[in-house]
Enzyme design. Structure first.
Site, mmCIF file in Angstrom:
data_model
loop_
_atom_site.group_PDB
_atom_site.id
_atom_site.type_symbol
_atom_site.label_atom_id
_atom_site.label_comp_id
_atom_site.label_asym_id
_atom_site.label_seq_id
_atom_site.Cartn_x
_atom_site.Cartn_y
_atom_site.Cartn_z
ATOM 1 C CB SER A 1 -7.110 1.057 -33.199
ATOM 2 O OG SER A 1 -8.086 1.787 -32.611
ATOM 3 C CD GLN B 1 -9.587 12.486 -29.505
ATOM 4 O OE1 GLN B 1 -8.576 12.539 -29.105
ATOM 5 N NE2 GLN B 1 -10.086 11.773 -30.948
ATOM 6 N NE ARG B 2 -7.097 12.658 -21.666
ATOM 7 C CZ ARG B 2 -6.426 11.386 -21.375
ATOM 8 N NH1 ARG B 2 -6.292 10.640 -22.201
ATOM 9 N NH2 ARG B 2 -6.098 11.244 -20.113
ATOM 10 N N GLY C 1 -16.621 9.392 -25.911
ATOM 11 C CA GLY C 1 -16.623 8.396 -26.742
ATOM 12 C C GLY C 1 -17.213 7.222 -26.378
ATOM 13 C CE LYS C 2 -15.803 4.304 -20.429
ATOM 14 N NZ LYS C 2 -14.733 5.134 -20.161
ATOM 15 C CG LEU D 1 -13.073 10.623 -35.266
ATOM 16 C CD1 LEU D 1 -11.773 10.310 -34.873
ATOM 17 C CD2 LEU D 1 -13.081 11.126 -36.675
ATOM 18 C CD GLU E 1 -16.177 -2.850 -40.016
ATOM 19 O OE1 GLU E 1 -14.832 -2.486 -40.272
ATOM 20 O OE2 GLU E 1 -17.075 -2.590 -40.816
ATOM 21 C CB CYS F 1 -15.395 4.382 -39.089
ATOM 22 S SG CYS F 1 -14.728 3.355 -40.435
#
Length: 543
Positions: free
Chosen positions: A437, A407-408, A412-413, A401, A433, A399
């Site tokens: 999404s 965010q943005r 994330g990267k 998150l 996995e 997972c």
């Protein structure tokens, strides 16, 4: 199914009705998308309706008043048997094409097998072909059309000219969401079986040639989806794994878990509006604000309780070992067995923003890597990813998150890049996995594209010959699994078949788009700052 009468109207509104509902779009313009009513409640004599916008993400679900409903286009649900109740709560849901298909498939499966209760029947001699409830993707056939080793033959490189197809960067989609099924993945086009190819156009171990070429004279080659493909053959999601962190299981998708149950979460200096249901204790769901300690993630019912807790909580960073620090960014490795309470609290928080996750208590087989930002008050959680201590499918992320306030912003990267740095230290190739999404697929596609293009653009001609590379070499350099490398090259439409060999065409548009995307990645993982020693989790004593 409870019938509710709409105030000021003779029309009865039933849970499961569909009708247009007024909402604001991203341009703050009025629109009337079709929505489904999941629940009705009355507050201070005023009725509120919990709606889910059809074909929109569940994070947009909300309570609305009757003045936002278009009663003229009201659609009543089809009559169907109620779903089994759960803890005395109604599990009724309106009919939907997917549920009807799954129901009919389930009936076919039961009628085909029909085992007796409590016994295991031997396999009948008569050949029975039941329709599976969720089709299993067969193992990928050998792929003779892509390179898998270092043997190669020389190829020519052509001067670069601008192509008509442009490379669209994905840096704007840095939000990381749950790794789950979503139908937005781009389906790979298989090569046409009727098209003839030369029988001896080259061995399977041939090398892909990196070319800068305008218009290949032969059509682009698309391969059958590999075993870990994002799509199933007939559009029905593949069967979820039952061994992953926070296991994906749609059987819990009843009327209760389809609705957000937490109104607001206060975490440090941020107030978060949850997107999805999370199984916090029932008595906390009626609170206007749920308070969390930002260091141990313990949940409390009031600000006074939080203040009293902070006088006792000595943590100023996540428990576990700090294995990376550069500037204000740190990563902590947390064992799900040794720090069970923190891991469970982290999963409860993550479930507010991950749609399909259901289990939060079985954390022993997992490691959690929490990314933090440091200031004078401590280490503040930014995001995390979890991974299995032992993964038979080479999964390096279970997972992942990034919390909404961060965010943005490229985090994330950074989480994805860090997961692959761990794989490099372990000497393995990894993959998240599957299936992914929509937001997870966008983020990984963007990372894979930038990483692979970075490798291809750094290739230098050898002794005046054209640059050459194999899929295996790309996989070994980046620790990205071979199937993900192939799917990314196909997604970018770089693989082409030309004069009996496979080539990669890099146009000026792709190069320019890649350079613009890389300029926006200000923060990168520095391998020199990583202090990580992998453990052999096959020895159960280390759990």
């Amino acid at each position: 199914m409870t019938k509710m009468a709409d105030s000021g109207s003779s029309v009865e509104i039933v849970e499961g009705c569909r009708l247009p509902v007024l909402r604001k779009n991203q341009e703050h313009e009025d629109e009337w998308p079709l929505a489904e009513i999941l629940s009705v409640k009355e507050v201070s004599g005023r009725k509120l309706y919990y709606v889910h916008y059809i074909d929109f993400n569940k994070r947009l679900d909300e309570w609305v008043t009757s003045d936002r409903l278009d009663m003229k286009k009201l659609q009543f649900p089809k009559k169907e048997a109620k779903t089994p109740t759960k803890n005395g709560l109604s599990g009724s849901r309106p009919s939907s094409p997917e549920r009807e298909v799954r129901k009919s498939l389930d009936l076919n499966l039961q009628s085909a097998t029909a085992p007796s209760r409590g016994k295991t029947l031997p396999t009948p001699k008569r050949k029975v072909e039941p329709v599976p409830l969720v089709p299993q993707v067969p193992p990928a056939p050998p792929v003779p059309s892509l390179p898998t080793s270092t043997e190669a033959s020389p190829a020519a490189v052509y001067p670069a000219t601008r192509e008509t197809n442009t490379f669209k960067t994905r840096e704007d989609h840095d939000q990381i969401s749950s790794l789950t099924t979503n139908g937005t993945a781009r389906r790979l086009i298989t090569s046409q079986p009727g098209r003839k190819r030369k029988a001896n156009c080259g061995p399977t171990d041939e090398m892909i040639k990196v070319l800068q070429y305008n218009k290949p004279q032969s059509a682009s080659v698309f391969l059958p989806p590999p075993e870990d493909s994002q799509d199933s053959s007939d559009g029905i999601p593949t069967a979820p794994r039952m061994t992953g962190s926070l296991v994906s299981d749609r059987s819990h998708d009843d009327i209760v878990t389809r609705m957000k149950n937490i109104e607001c979460i206060e975490l440090g200096r941020h107030r978060l509006k949850p997107w999805y249901f999370s199984p916090y204790p029932q008595e906390l769901t009626s609170l206007p604000i749920l308070y969390l300690c930002e260091f141990c993630l313990k949940y409390l019912k009031s600000l006074k309780c939080l203040q009293r807790h902070l006088t006792k909580c000595n943590l100023r960073h996540p428990p576990g070992n700090e294995i990376y620090r550069k500037g204000t960014i740190s990563f902590f490795e947390i064992d799900g067995r040794k720090n069970k309470n923190y891991s469970q609290n982290l999963c409860l928080l993550a479930k507010c923003f991950l749609d399909h996750k259901t289990l939060y208590y079985d954390t022993d087989p997992f490691l959690f890597y929490v990314m933090t930002e440091y200031d004078s008050k401590g280490f503040h959680i930014v995001g995390y990813f979890s991974k299995e201590k032992e993964s038979t499918e080479d999964y390096n992320v279970a997972c992942i998150l990034t919390l909404p306030p961060y965010q943005r912003r490229g985090y994330g990267k950074l989480l994805i890049e860090f997961s692959y740095e761990l794989s490099k230290v372990e000497g393995k190739t990894g993959t998240p996995e599957k299936p992914l999404s929509d937001l997870g697929l966008l983020s990984y596609r963007s990372y894979w594209s930038q990483t692979i293009l970075e490798i291809l653009m750094d290739l230098k001609p050898d002794n005046g010959e054209r640059p050459q590379i194999t899929i295996n070499e790309i996989s070994e350099i980046t620790s990205v699994k071979k199937e993900d490398v192939i799917s990314t090259l196909q997604y970018l439409n770089l693989i082409n078949y030309y004069k009996g060999q496979y080539i990669l065409t890099l146009s000026e548009d792709i190069v320019d788009g890649h350079e613009r995307a890389m300029q926006k990645r200000h923060t990168r993982i520095d391998p020199k700052c990583l202090h990580f020693t992998p453990k052999d989790w096959s020895k159960r004593g280390k759990w």
